[in-house]
Design a protein around this motif. Structure first.
Motif, PDB file in Angstrom:
ATOM      1  N   ALA A  27       0.843  -1.192   0.000  1.00  0.00           N
ATOM      2  CA  ALA A  27       0.000   0.000   0.000  1.00  0.00           C
ATOM      3  C   ALA A  27       0.881   1.246   0.000  1.00  0.00           C
ATOM      4  N   LYS A  28       0.403   2.257  -0.686  1.00  0.00           N
ATOM      5  CA  LYS A  28       1.144   3.515  -0.727  1.00  0.00           C
ATOM      6  C   LYS A  28       0.166   4.651  -1.000  1.00  0.00           C
ATOM      7  N   PRO A  29       0.547   5.877  -0.691  1.00  0.00           N
ATOM      8  CA  PRO A  29      -0.321   7.015  -0.964  1.00  0.00           C
ATOM      9  C   PRO A  29      -0.595   7.163  -2.457  1.00  0.00           C
ATOM     10  N   VAL A  30      -1.772   7.658  -2.778  1.00  0.00           N
ATOM     11  CA  VAL A  30      -2.207   7.856  -4.159  1.00  0.00           C
ATOM     12  C   VAL A  30      -2.575   9.331  -4.336  1.00  0.00           C
ATOM     13  N   PHE A  31      -2.177   9.913  -5.456  1.00  0.00           N
ATOM     14  CA  PHE A  31      -2.421  11.336  -5.711  1.00  0.00           C
ATOM     15  C   PHE A  31      -3.107  11.517  -7.052  1.00  0.00           C
ATOM     16  N   GLU A  32      -4.137  12.368  -7.050  1.00  0.00           N
ATOM     17  CA  GLU A  32      -4.828  12.746  -8.278  1.00  0.00           C
ATOM     18  C   GLU A  32      -5.120  14.236  -8.227  1.00  0.00           C
ATOM     19  N   ASN A  33      -4.864  14.922  -9.323  1.00  0.00           N
ATOM     20  CA  ASN A  33      -5.114  16.360  -9.410  1.00  0.00           C
ATOM     21  C   ASN A  33      -4.448  17.125  -8.269  1.00  0.00           C
ATOM     22  N   GLY A  34      -3.266  16.637  -7.885  1.00  0.00           N
ATOM     23  CA  GLY A  34      -2.499  17.331  -6.862  1.00  0.00           C
ATOM     24  C   GLY A  34      -2.989  17.136  -5.451  1.00  0.00           C
ATOM     25  N   GLU A  35      -3.862  16.139  -5.215  1.00  0.00           N
ATOM     26  CA  GLU A  35      -4.392  15.901  -3.884  1.00  0.00           C
ATOM     27  C   GLU A  35      -4.235  14.438  -3.497  1.00  0.00           C
ATOM     28  N   ALA A  36      -3.963  14.201  -2.216  1.00  0.00           N
ATOM     29  CA  ALA A  36      -3.891  12.840  -1.696  1.00  0.00           C
ATOM     30  C   ALA A  36      -5.288  12.236  -1.664  1.00  0.00           C
ATOM     31  N   GLN A  37      -5.412  11.015  -2.189  1.00  0.00           N
ATOM     32  CA  GLN A  37      -6.707  10.347  -2.280  1.00  0.00           C
ATOM     33  C   GLN A  37      -6.901   9.353  -1.134  1.00  0.00           C
ATOM     34  N   LEU A  38      -8.150   9.011  -0.891  1.00  0.00           N
ATOM     35  CA  LEU A  38      -8.454   7.962   0.078  1.00  0.00           C
ATOM     36  C   LEU A  38      -7.928   6.629  -0.442  1.00  0.00           C
ATOM     37  N   VAL A  39      -7.214   5.926   0.402  1.00  0.00           N
ATOM     38  CA  VAL A  39      -6.659   4.619   0.052  1.00  0.00           C
ATOM     39  C   VAL A  39      -7.324   3.585   0.958  1.00  0.00           C
ATOM     40  N   GLU A  40      -7.968   2.602   0.350  1.00  0.00           N
ATOM     41  CA  GLU A  40      -8.740   1.653   1.147  1.00  0.00           C
ATOM     42  C   GLU A  40      -7.874   0.923   2.162  1.00  0.00           C
ATOM     43  N   ALA A  41      -6.647   0.615   1.783  1.00  0.00           N
ATOM     44  CA  ALA A  41      -5.765  -0.112   2.699  1.00  0.00           C
ATOM     45  C   ALA A  41      -5.444   0.708   3.952  1.00  0.00           C
ATOM     46  N   PHE A  42      -5.490   2.037   3.833  1.00  0.00           N
ATOM     47  CA  PHE A  42      -5.241   2.905   4.986  1.00  0.00           C
ATOM     48  C   PHE A  42      -6.524   3.236   5.747  1.00  0.00           C
ATOM     49  N   SER A  43      -7.675   2.868   5.195  1.00  0.00           N
ATOM     50  CA  SER A  43      -8.964   3.265   5.766  1.00  0.00           C
ATOM     51  C   SER A  43      -9.517   2.261   6.767  1.00  0.00           C
ATOM     52  N   ASP A  44      -8.892   1.098   6.864  1.00  0.00           N
ATOM     53  CA  ASP A  44      -9.349   0.067   7.791  1.00  0.00           C
ATOM     54  C   ASP A  44      -8.893   0.435   9.202  1.00  0.00           C
ATOM     55  N   TYR A  45      -9.787   1.071   9.968  1.00  0.00           N
ATOM     56  CA  TYR A  45      -9.388   1.564  11.287  1.00  0.00           C
ATOM     57  C   TYR A  45      -8.983   0.442  12.233  1.00  0.00           C
ATOM     58  N   GLU A  46      -9.470  -0.763  11.972  1.00  0.00           N
ATOM     59  CA  GLU A  46      -9.077  -1.875  12.831  1.00  0.00           C
ATOM     60  C   GLU A  46      -7.602  -2.241  12.643  1.00  0.00           C
ATOM     61  N   ASN A  47      -7.026  -1.796  11.559  1.00  0.00           N
ATOM     62  CA  ASN A  47      -5.609  -2.056  11.301  1.00  0.00           C
ATOM     63  C   ASN A  47      -4.713  -0.887  11.716  1.00  0.00           C
ATOM     64  N   TRP A  48      -5.334   0.188  12.234  1.00  0.00           N
ATOM     65  CA  TRP A  48      -4.523   1.312  12.683  1.00  0.00           C
ATOM     66  C   TRP A  48      -3.777   0.945  13.962  1.00  0.00           C
ATOM     67  N   ILE A  49      -2.595   1.465  14.086  1.00  0.00           N
ATOM     68  CA  ILE A  49      -1.785   1.285  15.292  1.00  0.00           C
ATOM     69  C   ILE A  49      -1.886   2.564  16.113  1.00  0.00           C
ATOM     70  N   ARG A  50      -2.272   2.430  17.381  1.00  0.00           N
ATOM     71  CA  ARG A  50      -2.419   3.586  18.254  1.00  0.00           C
ATOM     72  C   ARG A  50      -1.598   3.353  19.517  1.00  0.00           C
ATOM     73  N   HIS A  51      -0.761   4.289  19.827  1.00  0.00           N
ATOM     74  CA  HIS A  51       0.091   4.162  21.012  1.00  0.00           C
ATOM     75  C   HIS A  51       0.473   5.540  21.511  1.00  0.00           C
ATOM     76  N   ASP A  52       0.944   5.618  22.747  1.00  0.00           N
ATOM     77  CA  ASP A  52       1.353   6.900  23.306  1.00  0.00           C
ATOM     78  C   ASP A  52       2.745   6.806  23.907  1.00  0.00           C
ATOM     79  N   LEU A  53       3.311   7.956  24.209  1.00  0.00           N
ATOM     80  CA  LEU A  53       4.682   8.059  24.704  1.00  0.00           C
ATOM     81  C   LEU A  53       4.886   9.449  25.281  1.00  0.00           C
TER      82      LEU A  53
END
Length: 611
Positions: A27-53
């Motif tokens: 997965a990698k960022p996708v750009f169209e018309n000079g803007e970052a697009q929604l990427v389905e692989a990045f949209s799965d919130y269950e796969n997000w890593i959340r941590h603090d420090l």
């Protein structure tokens, strides 16, 4: 168009695609018309890593002899671990994330006293109860930016939440705290897994490119960080930021409160946000609130001094090298529109990449997502989308939606010229505003009465409590763009007085709610005692005339044909100023008074619209 997969389909495709390289499956960022697009692989919130420090800073403001550490939370796509993906960071910092004080009785200063006198009674100091559970500090901005290929980082500012130190409301530590976090995001070895321990943590998933954004106080902190010149902070989008605490709590020497918060001052805001370690609060209160603020904020004269200068980010602009997109509302009477304009103007003069977005509403309101997306895409992902060549100014016109601004080459409009208008006798009823100066001495008197609201005064056909001067009825729309300025020649019956000025359009809209935005063009306030200097004031000699010039708030507005532009001069503004007893008399000498109005097309346009 790059096809988008769910994680299940992506895994299946990787198994079935014979000979397909692992590189193309990532997965990698996708750009169209000079803007970052929604990427389905990045949209799965269950796969997000959340941590603090915790990130260690270079200051100790809570007196424990150890550098203060800031509490930081990270939200990033799972691919930053599973695929070794590095992404840029959008960083948001705030004093509000852990909760604030309730609006308890006695929190604000009592405003019922004479101008230039000590408030009659002390304030109440509430205790803030911290809220929130680790590892999440805030969820703001995450759903917008993580699916578009960014990591979102939050931190609590000093002395709030689980961040150590003391809140200073614009002090140096509030610039150095985000600087330390940005340094960690760009590779510095100053991250720890706990507030006091020695176990290190690194930001191995960061590209080292950081952008900041936020609204109000959260919009102030990006500017504070940028003024340090820290490497890696590439772009900021402050929304309705407070860029000078003097300009927030004072106006041209006058004690003037933000709209909706009568009696608030910088020490009130300190109490409001102080949600940090309860064991450190007594020390913080003594050093910051009860010493530095008590000795510096000066609720008697309202003068600009060293204390306020240290909390004015315009004074700290020299190191700044960050691309700047400002956003503000022309009818923001809390953090007023001058806050963004003064910084935009300075950044533009430095040659930095700048844009400004103004809308016609009140406090808050970000630029359209497309503008923000293009800004961060260019400066964080490095995509050459030409944003630096886009129009510098975006103004939401009066009837338009906020996501449909009109582009202009700059703000103020390049064709705007200052036109002087002179008040003519008759202001207690309705005097004229003329292009021709009356050089004969003409005196008009107004009697202060704080019980009468400004909108009531503007709607009155006859009043001893205000002076009102109007242009002829406009036969054509007239575009105002920039900063109006007024010069007064005035005497007071007392050694100190409030002076308030409104610029309005008439007739007044009968709908009061709409009138606040539709009829008030701009406003300004001043202390006549500061007629010679913002840094020093002197008691007025009753009956003696003084000359003073000051600016009103920036504006860009098209006044419709059929309206009149009117200047209203009065004393106490009940929503913004101290409340003295009624009766102070102000005398205006019309021969030494004028209004300078920024008109697109200048004198010719005004003449054409008033024939």
């Amino acid at each position: 168009m790059i096809r988008k997969f769910s994680f299940f389909l992506l895994a299946l495709a990787c198994i079935q695609a014979v000979g397909q390289s692992s590189e193309t499956a990532k997965a990698k960022p996708v750009f169209e018309n000079g803007e970052a697009q929604l990427v389905e692989a990045f949209s799965d919130y269950e796969n997000w890593i959340r941590h603090d420090l915790w990130v260690e800073t270079e200051f100790d403001t809570d007196g424990d002899g150890q550098p203060d550490r800031m509490h930081v939370a990270v939200t990033r796509p799972g691919q930053t671990d599973s695929e070794g993906l590095k992404l840029p960071v959008i960083y948001v910092s705030s004093p509000y994330f852990a909760g604030v004080a309730g609006n308890v009785e006695g929190l604000f200063w009592d405003v019922k006293h004479e101008v230039g006198e000590q408030p009659p009674k002390p304030r109440v100091h509430p205790e803030v109860v911290r809220r929130g559970e680790r590892p999440i500090i805030s969820n703001s901005h995450i759903e917008t930016w993580v699916p578009r290929g960014y990591i979102v980082v939050h931190s609590s500012s000093p002395g709030t939440g689980l961040s150590q130190g003391a809140p200073t409301v614009g002090g140096d530590n509030e610039s150095l705290a985000p600087k330390a976090v940005i340094q960690w995001l760009t590779g510095k070895d100053n991250g720890y897994t706990s507030p006091d321990g020695g176990e290190k943590v690194s930001a191995y998933w960061s590209t080292g490119k950081v952008g900041m954004t936020g609204t109000s106080y959260n919009g102030t902190i990006p500017l504070a960080a940028a003024t340090t010149g820290v490497e890696g902070l590439e772009a900021i989008i402050p929304i309705a930021p407070n860029t000078s605490y003097y300009h927030y709590y004072r106006s041209n020497g006058l004690i003037r409160h933000p709209g909706g918060y009568l009696g608030e001052d910088i020490d009130v805001l300190y109490d409001f946000i102080h949600s940090g370690d309860t064991a450190k609060r007594a020390y913080n209160n003594k050093i910051v609130r009860d010493t530095e603020m008590a000795n510096g904020m000066d609720r008697i004269t309202g003068d600009y001094n060293e204390f306020w200068a240290g909390r004015d980010y315009l004074n700290d602009m020299e190191p700044m090298k960050t691309a700047l997109l400002m956003s503000h509302g022309f009818n923001d009477w809390n953090v007023m529109p001058e806050h963004s304009y003064r910084i935009y103007e300075a950044a533009r003069a430095k040659g930095l990449p700048v844009q400004i977005f103004y809308h016609q509403n009140g406090h808050g309101g970000p630029p359209p997502l497309s503008l923000r997306n293009r800004w961060f895409t260019r400066y964080l992902h490095g995509i050459e989308n030409g944003v630096e060549d886009d129009p510098k100014s975006w103004i939401v016109r009066e009837a338009d939606k906020r996501d449909n601004p009109t582009p202009y080459p700059d703000y103020p409009h390049p064709d705007a010229e200052d036109v002087k208008l002179y008040p003519m006798k008759g202001g207690n009823q309705m005097g004229d505003l003329s292009l021709v100066q009356n050089r004969m001495i003409a005196l008009e008197k107004v009697v202060d009465d704080v019980s009468i609201s400004g909108d009531s005064l503007a709607k009155s056909s006859n009043s001893d409590h205000r002076l009102l001067y109007q242009t002829p009825v406009l036969t054509k729309d007239l575009h105002l763009s920039g900063v109006a300025e007024i010069k007064v020649k005035m005497a007071s019956s007392k050694p100190a007085c409030n002076l308030s000025v409104w610029l309005v359009s008439l007739p007044w809209n009968p709908d009061n709610k709409a009138a606040i935005t539709e009829n008030i063009i701009t406003r300004g306030w001043a202390d006549l005692q500061n007629h010679e200097s913002l840094e020093s004031s002197e008691p007025l000699e009753p009956g003696k005339f003084y000359e003073m010039s000051f600016e009103l708030q920036p504006d860009d507005q098209i006044i419709a044909a059929g309206q009149r532009i009117a200047l209203m001069v009065f004393s106490s503004d009940k929503d913004f100023t101290i409340w003295p007893k009624p009766g102070t008399e102000l005398t205006l000498d019309l021969s030494g008074t004028y209004l300078s109005l920024p008109v697109v097309g200048g004198n010719d346009a005004l003449k054409a619209a008033t024939r």
